[in-house]
Write a protein that holds these residues in place. Structure first.
Motif, mmCIF file in Angstrom:
data_model
loop_
_atom_site.group_PDB
_atom_site.id
_atom_site.type_symbol
_atom_site.label_atom_id
_atom_site.label_comp_id
_atom_site.label_asym_id
_atom_site.label_seq_id
_atom_site.Cartn_x
_atom_site.Cartn_y
_atom_site.Cartn_z
ATOM 1 N N GLY A 76 -45.016 -5.624 55.167
ATOM 2 C CA GLY A 76 -45.214 -5.620 56.614
ATOM 3 C C GLY A 76 -43.937 -5.528 57.423
ATOM 4 O O GLY A 76 -43.985 -5.398 58.643
ATOM 5 N N HIS A 77 -42.786 -5.596 56.770
ATOM 6 C CA HIS A 77 -41.505 -5.502 57.478
ATOM 7 C C HIS A 77 -41.243 -4.056 57.873
ATOM 8 O O HIS A 77 -41.385 -3.145 57.076
ATOM 9 C CB HIS A 77 -40.376 -6.005 56.582
ATOM 10 N N ARG A 78 -40.872 -3.832 59.102
ATOM 11 C CA ARG A 78 -40.573 -2.477 59.594
ATOM 12 C C ARG A 78 -39.080 -2.257 59.785
ATOM 13 O O ARG A 78 -38.550 -1.230 59.404
ATOM 14 C CB ARG A 78 -41.295 -2.224 60.914
ATOM 15 N N SER A 79 -38.411 -3.193 60.438
ATOM 16 C CA SER A 79 -36.976 -3.037 60.671
ATOM 17 C C SER A 79 -36.370 -4.396 61.022
ATOM 18 O O SER A 79 -37.080 -5.335 61.364
ATOM 19 C CB SER A 79 -36.709 -2.044 61.807
ATOM 20 N N GLY A 80 -35.051 -4.452 60.951
ATOM 21 C CA GLY A 80 -34.345 -5.671 61.317
ATOM 22 C C GLY A 80 -32.916 -5.342 61.705
ATOM 23 O O GLY A 80 -32.325 -4.398 61.176
#
Length: 96
Positions: free
Chosen positions: A33-37
């Motif tokens: 579920g991680h898209r960007s950081g």
């Protein structure tokens, strides 16, 4: 969902903070579920930092924070975190 955590970091702790924040971002990057950081520093207040991550939803974000490697990486940053709401629902604006 957008997660924003702001930190007040004394100049003497900047290098350690950046290194640890990058470890956190690397750890959450592997989470479903991680898209960007990314990590940012306030232009007019060099002691103020923000870690911003983008997720498919709040559940993904919460589960990622519960992962052992993420918790271990986050612990050193917790004393520098500003206590405020950090999870934001994305609101689409109408095109005009």
């Amino acid at each position: 969902m957008l997660a924003i955590t702001r930190y007040r970091v004394p100049a003497t702790q900047t290098d350690d903070f950046v290194r640890t924040a990058q470890e956190v971002l690397s750890a959450v990057e592997k989470s479903p579920g991680h898209r960007s950081g990314r990590l940012g520093r306030a232009v007019d207040d060099p002691d103020l930092w923000a870690m911003v991550t983008d997720w498919d939803g709040a559940g993904y974000y919460r589960r990622a924070l519960g992962a052992y490697d993420v918790r271990v990486a986050l612990i050193p940053l917790s004393t520098l975190a500003i206590d405020e709401a950090g999870a934001y629902e994305i609101v689409e604006t109408p095109e005009g």
